[in-house]
Design a protein around this motif. Structure first.
Motif, PDB file in Angstrom:
ATOM      1  N   GLY A 141      25.530  99.513   2.168  1.00 26.93           N
ATOM      2  CA  GLY A 141      26.910  99.357   1.891  1.00 26.93           C
ATOM      3  C   GLY A 141      27.634 100.696   2.580  1.00 26.93           C
ATOM      4  O   GLY A 141      27.250 101.724   3.117  1.00 26.93           O
ATOM      5  N   ARG A 161      28.982  89.395 -12.719  1.00 25.70           N
ATOM      6  CA  ARG A 161      28.056  89.227 -11.472  1.00 25.70           C
ATOM      7  C   ARG A 161      28.494  87.873 -11.051  1.00 25.70           C
ATOM      8  O   ARG A 161      28.284  87.012 -11.724  1.00 25.70           O
ATOM      9  CB  ARG A 161      26.875  89.556 -11.631  1.00 25.70           C
ATOM     10  CG  ARG A 161      25.945  89.728 -10.633  1.00 25.70           C
ATOM     11  CD  ARG A 161      24.682  90.322 -10.816  1.00 25.70           C
ATOM     12  NE  ARG A 161      24.664  91.712 -11.290  1.00 25.70           N
ATOM     13  CZ  ARG A 161      23.737  92.484 -11.639  1.00 25.70           C
ATOM     14  NH1 ARG A 161      22.467  92.225 -11.312  1.00 25.70           N
ATOM     15  NH2 ARG A 161      23.814  93.785 -12.027  1.00 25.70           N
ATOM     16  N   VAL A 172      26.878  85.205  -4.143  1.00 28.41           N
ATOM     17  CA  VAL A 172      27.504  85.306  -3.101  1.00 28.41           C
ATOM     18  C   VAL A 172      26.622  84.298  -2.065  1.00 28.41           C
ATOM     19  O   VAL A 172      27.264  83.407  -1.498  1.00 28.41           O
ATOM     20  CB  VAL A 172      27.380  86.746  -2.127  1.00 28.41           C
ATOM     21  CG1 VAL A 172      27.781  86.752  -0.944  1.00 28.41           C
ATOM     22  CG2 VAL A 172      28.068  87.668  -3.335  1.00 28.41           C
ATOM     23  N   TYR A 210      26.989  95.360  -4.476  1.00 30.23           N
ATOM     24  CA  TYR A 210      26.124  94.137  -3.909  1.00 30.23           C
ATOM     25  C   TYR A 210      24.663  94.148  -4.418  1.00 30.23           C
ATOM     26  O   TYR A 210      24.124  95.353  -4.040  1.00 30.23           O
ATOM     27  CB  TYR A 210      26.216  93.871  -2.423  1.00 30.23           C
ATOM     28  CG  TYR A 210      27.765  93.258  -2.179  1.00 30.23           C
ATOM     29  CD1 TYR A 210      28.829  93.846  -2.197  1.00 30.23           C
ATOM     30  CD2 TYR A 210      27.864  92.008  -1.589  1.00 30.23           C
ATOM     31  CE1 TYR A 210      29.806  93.597  -1.876  1.00 30.23           C
ATOM     32  CE2 TYR A 210      28.744  91.593  -1.388  1.00 30.23           C
ATOM     33  CZ  TYR A 210      30.071  92.198  -1.389  1.00 30.23           C
ATOM     34  OH  TYR A 210      31.106  91.441  -1.088  1.00 30.23           O
ATOM     35  N   TYR A 211      24.070  93.177  -4.787  1.00 28.58           N
ATOM     36  CA  TYR A 211      22.666  93.091  -5.210  1.00 28.58           C
ATOM     37  C   TYR A 211      21.833  92.097  -4.551  1.00 28.58           C
ATOM     38  O   TYR A 211      22.548  91.135  -4.168  1.00 28.58           O
ATOM     39  CB  TYR A 211      22.615  93.045  -6.694  1.00 28.58           C
ATOM     40  CG  TYR A 211      23.054  93.974  -7.723  1.00 28.58           C
ATOM     41  CD1 TYR A 211      24.561  93.610  -7.879  1.00 28.58           C
ATOM     42  CD2 TYR A 211      22.450  94.855  -8.172  1.00 28.58           C
ATOM     43  CE1 TYR A 211      25.211  94.789  -8.784  1.00 28.58           C
ATOM     44  CE2 TYR A 211      23.066  95.906  -9.006  1.00 28.58           C
ATOM     45  CZ  TYR A 211      24.606  95.777  -9.226  1.00 28.58           C
ATOM     46  OH  TYR A 211      25.125  96.669 -10.105  1.00 28.58           O
ATOM     47  N   ARG A 250      27.171  89.871  -6.048  1.00 23.28           N
ATOM     48  CA  ARG A 250      28.131  91.213  -6.195  1.00 23.28           C
ATOM     49  C   ARG A 250      28.758  91.099  -7.554  1.00 23.28           C
ATOM     50  O   ARG A 250      28.957  90.085  -8.178  1.00 23.28           O
ATOM     51  CB  ARG A 250      29.062  91.050  -5.126  1.00 23.28           C
ATOM     52  CG  ARG A 250      30.149  90.173  -5.200  1.00 23.28           C
ATOM     53  CD  ARG A 250      30.889  89.660  -4.122  1.00 23.28           C
ATOM     54  NE  ARG A 250      31.927  88.780  -3.957  1.00 23.28           N
ATOM     55  CZ  ARG A 250      32.598  88.196  -3.028  1.00 23.28           C
ATOM     56  NH1 ARG A 250      32.590  88.933  -1.814  1.00 23.28           N
ATOM     57  NH2 ARG A 250      33.482  87.515  -3.317  1.00 23.28           N
ATOM     58  N   GLN A 251      29.023  92.431  -7.862  1.00 20.63           N
ATOM     59  CA  GLN A 251      29.783  92.359  -9.243  1.00 20.63           C
ATOM     60  C   GLN A 251      30.859  93.626  -8.911  1.00 20.63           C
ATOM     61  O   GLN A 251      30.575  94.738  -8.685  1.00 20.63           O
ATOM     62  CB  GLN A 251      28.842  92.951 -10.385  1.00 20.63           C
ATOM     63  CG  GLN A 251      29.616  93.167 -11.748  1.00 20.63           C
ATOM     64  CD  GLN A 251      28.665  93.209 -12.657  1.00 20.63           C
ATOM     65  OE1 GLN A 251      27.437  93.569 -12.707  1.00 20.63           O
ATOM     66  NE2 GLN A 251      29.107  93.014 -13.784  1.00 20.63           N
ATOM     67  N   TRP A 254      21.936  87.072  -2.456  1.00 19.67           N
ATOM     68  CA  TRP A 254      22.876  88.277  -2.609  1.00 19.67           C
ATOM     69  C   TRP A 254      23.846  88.082  -3.730  1.00 19.67           C
ATOM     70  O   TRP A 254      24.370  86.894  -3.836  1.00 19.67           O
ATOM     71  CB  TRP A 254      23.528  88.430  -1.324  1.00 19.67           C
ATOM     72  CG  TRP A 254      22.774  89.494  -0.169  1.00 19.67           C
ATOM     73  CD1 TRP A 254      22.070  88.532   0.817  1.00 19.67           C
ATOM     74  CD2 TRP A 254      22.355  90.581  -0.240  1.00 19.67           C
ATOM     75  NE1 TRP A 254      21.603  89.401   1.449  1.00 19.67           N
ATOM     76  CE2 TRP A 254      21.448  90.604   1.150  1.00 19.67           C
ATOM     77  CE3 TRP A 254      22.691  91.623  -0.906  1.00 19.67           C
ATOM     78  CZ2 TRP A 254      21.023  91.817   1.367  1.00 19.67           C
ATOM     79  CZ3 TRP A 254      22.122  92.835  -0.564  1.00 19.67           C
ATOM     80  CH2 TRP A 254      21.369  92.982   0.608  1.00 19.67           C
ATOM     81  N   GLY A 279      21.705  98.120  -6.678  1.00 18.86           N
ATOM     82  CA  GLY A 279      23.118  97.693  -5.739  1.00 18.86           C
ATOM     83  C   GLY A 279      23.120  98.805  -4.831  1.00 18.86           C
ATOM     84  O   GLY A 279      23.029  99.950  -4.836  1.00 18.86           O
ATOM     85  N   ASP A 302      36.502  91.875  -1.433  1.00 18.47           N
ATOM     86  CA  ASP A 302      35.054  91.677  -1.472  1.00 18.47           C
ATOM     87  C   ASP A 302      34.260  92.908  -1.775  1.00 18.47           C
ATOM     88  O   ASP A 302      33.227  93.248  -1.815  1.00 18.47           O
ATOM     89  CB  ASP A 302      34.558  91.497   0.262  1.00 18.47           C
ATOM     90  CG  ASP A 302      34.833  90.299   0.982  1.00 18.47           C
ATOM     91  OD1 ASP A 302      35.383  90.156   2.040  1.00 18.47           O
ATOM     92  OD2 ASP A 302      34.530  89.129   0.136  1.00 18.47           O
ATOM     93  N   GLN A 321      26.983  99.897  -2.731  1.00 18.92           N
ATOM     94  CA  GLN A 321      28.641  99.688  -2.902  1.00 18.92           C
ATOM     95  C   GLN A 321      29.060  99.484  -1.610  1.00 18.92           C
ATOM     96  O   GLN A 321      28.817 100.063  -0.807  1.00 18.92           O
ATOM     97  CB  GLN A 321      29.119 100.839  -3.514  1.00 18.92           C
ATOM     98  CG  GLN A 321      30.592 100.899  -3.495  1.00 18.92           C
ATOM     99  CD  GLN A 321      31.061 100.137  -4.782  1.00 18.92           C
ATOM    100  OE1 GLN A 321      30.556 100.333  -5.892  1.00 18.92           O
ATOM    101  NE2 GLN A 321      32.062  99.337  -4.388  1.00 18.92           N
ATOM    102  N   ALA A 339      32.886  95.541  -4.110  1.00 20.85           N
ATOM    103  CA  ALA A 339      31.905  95.164  -5.362  1.00 20.85           C
ATOM    104  C   ALA A 339      30.577  96.108  -4.948  1.00 20.85           C
ATOM    105  O   ALA A 339      30.422  96.577  -3.806  1.00 20.85           O
ATOM    106  CB  ALA A 339      31.714  93.807  -5.511  1.00 20.85           C
TER     107      ALA A 339
END
Length: 123
Positions: A8, A44, A47, A93-94, A37-38, A35, A116, A89, A118, A91
């Motif tokens: 990220g 959440r 993606v 991301y996990y 995202r939040q 994947w 996650g 976009d 960022q 967020a």
């Protein structure tokens, strides 16, 4: 089981980033992995995901044509190539793994989660 999301950062709108998710404790051959995202103040959301064989991929509508999910079996790593990034976009991301059932981008279907990374897209 560990999943570690990396890659990220801060990027300008229109730019690109590639996220990586290094997986240990299970092999990607047997799991759907995805994947998510939040964004601040939002739930959440899924993606993209790829099934265990790698033959099926799914994307949420807002990223279709811009994001590409892929996996490398040798390194047991999942990737998300993100292009034409937009401020929306932004967020955390996990990455997450699912060991039973069909591929889905519904977060509730996943069993294993990493921390996650960022992603911030400036306008």
């Amino acid at each position: 089981v560990q999943l570690q999301a990396l890659g990220g950062g801060l990027v300008q709108a229109g730019g690109s980033l590639r996220l990586s998710c290094v997986v240990s404790g299970f092999t990607l051959n047997y799991y759907t992995i995805g994947w998510f995202r939040q964004a601040p103040g939002k739930e959440r959301e899924g993606v993209s995901c790829i099934n265990s064989s790698g033959g099926l991929t799914y994307y949420t509508d807002s990223v279709k044509g811009r994001f590409t999910i892929s996996r490398d079996y040798a390194s047991n790593t999942l990737y998300l190539q993100m292009t034409s990034l937009k401020p929306e976009d932004t967020a955390v991301y996990y990455c997450a793994g699912r060991d039973l059932g069909s591929a889905t981008i519904n977060p509730s279907g996943y069993d294993y989660w990493g921390q996650g990374t960022q992603v911030t897209v400036s306008s």
